[in-house]
Design a protein around this motif. Structure first.
Motif, PDB file in Angstrom:
ATOM      1  N   TYR A 112     -57.792  10.460 -10.501  1.00  0.00           N
ATOM      2  CA  TYR A 112     -58.167  11.717 -11.146  1.00  0.00           C
ATOM      3  C   TYR A 112     -56.920  12.472 -11.618  1.00  0.00           C
ATOM      4  CZ  TYR A 112     -59.705  16.614 -11.371  1.00  0.00           C
ATOM      5  OH  TYR A 112     -59.932  17.901 -11.757  1.00  0.00           O
ATOM      6  N   LEU A 113     -55.846  12.369 -10.838  1.00  0.00           N
ATOM      7  CA  LEU A 113     -54.612  13.103 -11.170  1.00  0.00           C
ATOM      8  C   LEU A 113     -53.805  12.413 -12.262  1.00  0.00           C
ATOM      9  CD1 LEU A 113     -53.621  14.058  -7.507  1.00  0.00           C
ATOM     10  CD2 LEU A 113     -54.192  15.700  -9.317  1.00  0.00           C
ATOM     11  N   LYS A 114     -53.944  11.077 -12.358  1.00  0.00           N
ATOM     12  CA  LYS A 114     -53.100  10.307 -13.278  1.00  0.00           C
ATOM     13  C   LYS A 114     -53.172  10.794 -14.723  1.00  0.00           C
ATOM     14  CE  LYS A 114     -52.364   5.915 -12.241  1.00  0.00           C
ATOM     15  NZ  LYS A 114     -52.764   4.513 -12.023  1.00  0.00           N
ATOM     16  N   PRO A 115     -54.365  10.978 -15.289  1.00  0.00           N
ATOM     17  CA  PRO A 115     -54.426  11.424 -16.687  1.00  0.00           C
ATOM     18  C   PRO A 115     -53.831  12.827 -16.906  1.00  0.00           C
ATOM     19  CG  PRO A 115     -56.644  11.086 -15.787  1.00  0.00           C
ATOM     20  CD  PRO A 115     -55.692  10.689 -14.739  1.00  0.00           C
ATOM     21  N   LYS A 116     -53.672  13.577 -15.821  1.00  0.00           N
ATOM     22  CA  LYS A 116     -53.013  14.883 -15.924  1.00  0.00           C
ATOM     23  C   LYS A 116     -51.489  14.726 -15.859  1.00  0.00           C
ATOM     24  CE  LYS A 116     -56.820  17.065 -13.356  1.00  0.00           C
ATOM     25  NZ  LYS A 116     -57.525  17.817 -14.417  1.00  0.00           N
ATOM     26  N   GLY A 117     -51.029  13.483 -15.773  1.00  0.00           N
ATOM     27  CA  GLY A 117     -49.586  13.239 -15.740  1.00  0.00           C
ATOM     28  C   GLY A 117     -48.957  13.489 -14.376  1.00  0.00           C
ATOM     29  N   VAL A 118     -49.790  13.450 -13.329  1.00  0.00           N
ATOM     30  CA  VAL A 118     -49.287  13.750 -11.985  1.00  0.00           C
ATOM     31  C   VAL A 118     -49.413  12.515 -11.094  1.00  0.00           C
ATOM     32  CG1 VAL A 118     -49.600  15.186  -9.930  1.00  0.00           C
ATOM     33  CG2 VAL A 118     -49.986  16.158 -12.213  1.00  0.00           C
ATOM     34  N   GLN A 119     -48.303  12.106 -10.503  1.00  0.00           N
ATOM     35  CA  GLN A 119     -48.407  11.097  -9.442  1.00  0.00           C
ATOM     36  C   GLN A 119     -47.972  11.724  -8.117  1.00  0.00           C
ATOM     37  OE1 GLN A 119     -45.923   7.524  -9.352  1.00  0.00           O
ATOM     38  NE2 GLN A 119     -47.438   6.496  -8.058  1.00  0.00           N
ATOM     39  N   PRO A 120     -48.903  11.797  -7.164  1.00  0.00           N
ATOM     40  CA  PRO A 120     -48.553  12.365  -5.861  1.00  0.00           C
ATOM     41  C   PRO A 120     -47.372  11.610  -5.257  1.00  0.00           C
ATOM     42  CG  PRO A 120     -50.921  12.005  -6.023  1.00  0.00           C
ATOM     43  CD  PRO A 120     -50.310  11.338  -7.206  1.00  0.00           C
ATOM     44  N   ALA A 121     -46.415  12.338  -4.751  1.00  0.00           N
ATOM     45  CA  ALA A 121     -45.209  11.706  -4.229  1.00  0.00           C
ATOM     46  C   ALA A 121     -44.782  12.319  -2.902  1.00  0.00           C
ATOM     47  CB  ALA A 121     -44.071  11.829  -5.244  1.00  0.00           C
ATOM     48  N   LEU A 122     -44.347  11.439  -2.018  1.00  0.00           N
ATOM     49  CA  LEU A 122     -43.936  11.805  -0.659  1.00  0.00           C
ATOM     50  C   LEU A 122     -42.484  11.409  -0.462  1.00  0.00           C
ATOM     51  CD1 LEU A 122     -44.523  12.449   2.414  1.00  0.00           C
ATOM     52  CD2 LEU A 122     -45.245  10.048   2.607  1.00  0.00           C
ATOM     53  N   THR A 123     -41.690  12.316   0.069  1.00  0.00           N
ATOM     54  CA  THR A 123     -40.319  11.976   0.465  1.00  0.00           C
ATOM     55  C   THR A 123     -40.258  11.825   1.980  1.00  0.00           C
ATOM     56  OG1 THR A 123     -39.228  13.038  -1.407  1.00  0.00           O
ATOM     57  CG2 THR A 123     -37.951  12.861   0.625  1.00  0.00           C
ATOM     58  N   LEU A 124     -39.673  10.700   2.401  1.00  0.00           N
ATOM     59  CA  LEU A 124     -39.423  10.469   3.825  1.00  0.00           C
ATOM     60  C   LEU A 124     -37.937  10.669   4.076  1.00  0.00           C
ATOM     61  CD1 LEU A 124     -41.421   7.122   4.243  1.00  0.00           C
ATOM     62  CD2 LEU A 124     -42.226   9.455   4.684  1.00  0.00           C
ATOM     63  N   ILE A 125     -37.598  11.442   5.085  1.00  0.00           N
ATOM     64  CA  ILE A 125     -36.187  11.634   5.424  1.00  0.00           C
ATOM     65  C   ILE A 125     -35.953  11.130   6.842  1.00  0.00           C
ATOM     66  CG2 ILE A 125     -34.293  13.290   5.670  1.00  0.00           C
ATOM     67  CD1 ILE A 125     -35.626  15.066   3.622  1.00  0.00           C
ATOM     68  N   ARG A 126     -35.101  10.113   6.895  1.00  0.00           N
ATOM     69  CA  ARG A 126     -34.830   9.479   8.198  1.00  0.00           C
ATOM     70  C   ARG A 126     -33.336   9.527   8.470  1.00  0.00           C
ATOM     71  NH1 ARG A 126     -33.654   4.066   9.044  1.00  0.00           N
ATOM     72  NH2 ARG A 126     -34.729   3.308   7.187  1.00  0.00           N
ATOM     73  N   ALA A 127     -32.966  10.073   9.623  1.00  0.00           N
ATOM     74  CA  ALA A 127     -31.562  10.093  10.042  1.00  0.00           C
ATOM     75  C   ALA A 127     -31.388   9.032  11.118  1.00  0.00           C
ATOM     76  CB  ALA A 127     -31.182  11.473  10.564  1.00  0.00           C
ATOM     77  N   GLY A 177     -51.521   4.403  -4.243  1.00  0.00           N
ATOM     78  CA  GLY A 177     -50.955   5.026  -5.436  1.00  0.00           C
ATOM     79  C   GLY A 177     -50.158   6.286  -5.192  1.00  0.00           C
ATOM     80  N   VAL A 178     -49.743   6.498  -3.939  1.00  0.00           N
ATOM     81  CA  VAL A 178     -48.849   7.624  -3.646  1.00  0.00           C
ATOM     82  C   VAL A 178     -47.418   7.091  -3.643  1.00  0.00           C
ATOM     83  CG1 VAL A 178     -48.109   9.273  -1.867  1.00  0.00           C
ATOM     84  CG2 VAL A 178     -50.547   8.948  -2.332  1.00  0.00           C
ATOM     85  N   LYS A 179     -46.573   7.721  -4.459  1.00  0.00           N
ATOM     86  CA  LYS A 179     -45.179   7.286  -4.556  1.00  0.00           C
ATOM     87  C   LYS A 179     -44.403   7.723  -3.311  1.00  0.00           C
ATOM     88  CE  LYS A 179     -41.121   7.846  -7.474  1.00  0.00           C
ATOM     89  NZ  LYS A 179     -40.423   8.872  -8.252  1.00  0.00           N
ATOM     90  N   VAL A 180     -43.507   6.857  -2.836  1.00  0.00           N
ATOM     91  CA  VAL A 180     -42.682   7.221  -1.674  1.00  0.00           C
ATOM     92  C   VAL A 180     -41.206   7.152  -2.038  1.00  0.00           C
ATOM     93  CG1 VAL A 180     -42.035   6.658   0.698  1.00  0.00           C
ATOM     94  CG2 VAL A 180     -44.404   6.354  -0.043  1.00  0.00           C
ATOM     95  N   ASN A 181     -40.477   8.235  -1.764  1.00  0.00           N
ATOM     96  CA  ASN A 181     -39.020   8.226  -1.846  1.00  0.00           C
ATOM     97  C   ASN A 181     -38.476   8.171  -0.424  1.00  0.00           C
ATOM     98  OD1 ASN A 181     -39.354   9.249  -4.656  1.00  0.00           O
ATOM     99  ND2 ASN A 181     -39.882  11.159  -3.607  1.00  0.00           N
ATOM    100  N   SER A 182     -37.757   7.108  -0.110  1.00  0.00           N
ATOM    101  CA  SER A 182     -37.173   7.012   1.234  1.00  0.00           C
ATOM    102  C   SER A 182     -35.727   7.467   1.206  1.00  0.00           C
ATOM    103  CB  SER A 182     -37.221   5.564   1.738  1.00  0.00           C
ATOM    104  OG  SER A 182     -38.487   5.269   2.232  1.00  0.00           O
ATOM    105  N   GLU A 183     -35.430   8.494   1.947  1.00  0.00           N
ATOM    106  CA  GLU A 183     -34.047   8.960   2.059  1.00  0.00           C
ATOM    107  C   GLU A 183     -33.564   8.607   3.455  1.00  0.00           C
ATOM    108  OE1 GLU A 183     -32.129  10.226  -0.163  1.00  0.00           O
ATOM    109  OE2 GLU A 183     -33.364  11.240  -1.688  1.00  0.00           O
ATOM    110  N   VAL A 184     -32.580   7.711   3.507  1.00  0.00           N
ATOM    111  CA  VAL A 184     -32.035   7.306   4.800  1.00  0.00           C
ATOM    112  C   VAL A 184     -30.595   7.789   4.872  1.00  0.00           C
ATOM    113  CG1 VAL A 184     -31.484   5.376   6.321  1.00  0.00           C
ATOM    114  CG2 VAL A 184     -33.526   5.296   4.853  1.00  0.00           C
ATOM    115  N   VAL A 185     -30.290   8.564   5.902  1.00  0.00           N
ATOM    116  CA  VAL A 185     -28.946   9.125   6.045  1.00  0.00           C
ATOM    117  C   VAL A 185     -28.399   8.724   7.410  1.00  0.00           C
ATOM    118  CG1 VAL A 185     -29.409  11.063   4.501  1.00  0.00           C
ATOM    119  CG2 VAL A 185     -29.861  11.313   6.950  1.00  0.00           C
ATOM    120  N   PRO A 186     -27.070   8.724   7.535  1.00  0.00           N
ATOM    121  CA  PRO A 186     -26.507   8.332   8.827  1.00  0.00           C
ATOM    122  C   PRO A 186     -26.928   9.298   9.928  1.00  0.00           C
ATOM    123  CG  PRO A 186     -24.764   8.674   7.174  1.00  0.00           C
ATOM    124  CD  PRO A 186     -26.046   9.081   6.549  1.00  0.00           C
TER     125      PRO A 186
END
Lengths: 283, 283
Positions: free
Chosen positions: A24-39, A60-69
């Motif tokens: 439903y969100l796709k035609p509105k140009g929106v992709q739900p996205a989640l950022t994960l932050i792991r230290a 279909g939910v985009k995931v950004n994985s941020e891994v930091v020391p």
């Protein structure tokens, strides 16, 4: 024989509903996205991360994985968090916890944007949960318990629910969620006197005390529903719940198994919360 | 005969302790100050306001009373609130509630500076209460219940407390405050089935349901402690609690009378919270 309230059908049903929202969100140009932050590289975090990525990709939910020391400074951690707080293409943020000790959880929790706080970390989301604000984000595990109860149509209104454990990640929020469904809720814990008597009053017993097979037959009213939130490893290396499986089989009308119960619904709940956050942000 | 847990000795003891704090702050050039914001001329608000002013004056807490017309616009209300939020000489702010309907409580609650929110109105203070943050401000009435229990040395750890009522001004916060004292806490309410059985389990019964003399002898375990938060007016015009006084006399070991119980401690608690706010702001 007791009914096993398996998590997979619940997670599947949630996933199907989430896919519809994503479509439903796709035609509105929106992709739900989640950022994960792991230290750091804790195996538990990494296993949860893999499960989240798998679930989110499948719906279909985009995931950004941020891994930091693990040694990251709090200033650098805040910079990274702020970037995702401010990025309009990011709708949800989950920070793996517990954090390395030098990162002050009591400060980090206030830094996450409340409207992206899909695991209910910011105290204002705890406050919204307490006040009954529908925009609240509760932590994913108690939400998973609620989704299972809803899926299997477990009656709650007017029923006696006993929550064993009072942590901020499970016990307290699940108590409030059950209260919002009009259950009569008791919170029991390590200091409770005559614990077996208290838990035996429960039509619904939620075990979230973090002790392997702590709950035995004497704790469970015959015919109760038991939700087991525990994930423990016993001496033989097996995954166990907070409830002895044989006791649940003997006494309960229905119970969530470990593994394959509450834990298997958490990632689907997380994806659902990302959709909720996304829709609230689009408003 | 049951012991009456009168509020006055509790309020007197709190007042004495507050005066010491005020005397300690004075040489530092600090006078704790509370702003009251009242929209309209509701007699209940005005009676509470007079009681607050009297208490605060007696302990050396300065009170600024801001009275605005009931018809005030939300923008003007926010301007007034912002002035006091930003004034470093103001340490605490109390807004009389319920607000006139056109002022949106769900927006006003986020506008009050959380660190000056001495009646626990802002959701972040609800969140702090839930997470157990000692900097939390809980609403004054549940704090008054806790001060009475502390003053009269009512044992709470491990005991069964039943809270009757689940409002944000009393029921939910008092449940969390009792939980923090290691009580086993049950929240009962209008949907609770078999209510008398539930309340009869209580070592401590807190009645906050807002119905005149709703709690009768059949609700009270023999020897329980009963805290009555109700302030109602019966058909004859008398002030009554949520508990029938004769029932409390018959069944309870001790109980808070109405009038002269919980309600008479509220203003002292408010003054105490102003001191707490003041000290946190000086840090």
């Amino acid at each position: 024989m007791a009914t096993r309230l398996k998590g997979k059908p619940v997670a599947d049903a949630l996933s199907a509903a989430i896919r519809e929202e994503v479509d439903y969100l796709k035609p509105k140009g929106v992709q739900p996205a989640l950022t994960l932050i792991r230290a750091g590289e804790k195996p538990d975090d990494m296993a949860y991360e893999r499960a989240i990525i798998k679930r989110c990709e499948s719906v279909g939910v985009k995931v950004n994985s941020e891994v930091v020391p693990e040694s990251i400074s709090q200033a650098d951690f805040f910079n990274l968090l702020d970037t995702h707080n401010q990025d309009p293409a990011v709708h949800g943020i989950l920070i793996f916890r517990p954090l390395p000790k030098h990162l002050k959880e009591e400060e980090v929790q206030y830094r996450i944007a409340p409207e992206k706080d899909v695991d209910g970390f910011h105290p204002v989301n705890a406050g919204k949960l307490l006040t009954g604000d529908p925009a609240a984000f509760a932590p994913c595990t108690p939400m998973a318990v609620m989704e299972i109860l809803k899926h299997y149509e477990v009656a709650l209104s007017g029923k006696r629910a006993v929550v064993l454990g009072r942590s901020m990640v499970v016990g307290k929020p699940v108590a409030l969620l059950l209260l919002a469904e009009n259950a009569t809720v008791t919170i029991a814990h390590s200091r409770t006197q005559d614990l077996e008597k208290v838990t035996s009053e429960a039509d619904l017993l939620v075990a979230a005390i973090g002790r392997s097979e702590f709950v035995t037959a004497t704790h469970i009213k015959k015919g109760a529903v038991v939700a087991d939130v525990g994930i423990n490893v016993d001496d033989a290396g097996n995954l166990t719940g907070d409830v002895a499986a044989a006791a649940a089989e003997e006494m309960a009308e229905a119970y969530t198994p470990v593994p394959g119960g509450v834990g298997s619904v958490t990632t689907a709940v997380l994806a659902k919360q990302v959709i909720k956050a996304c829709k609230l942000q689009l408003k």
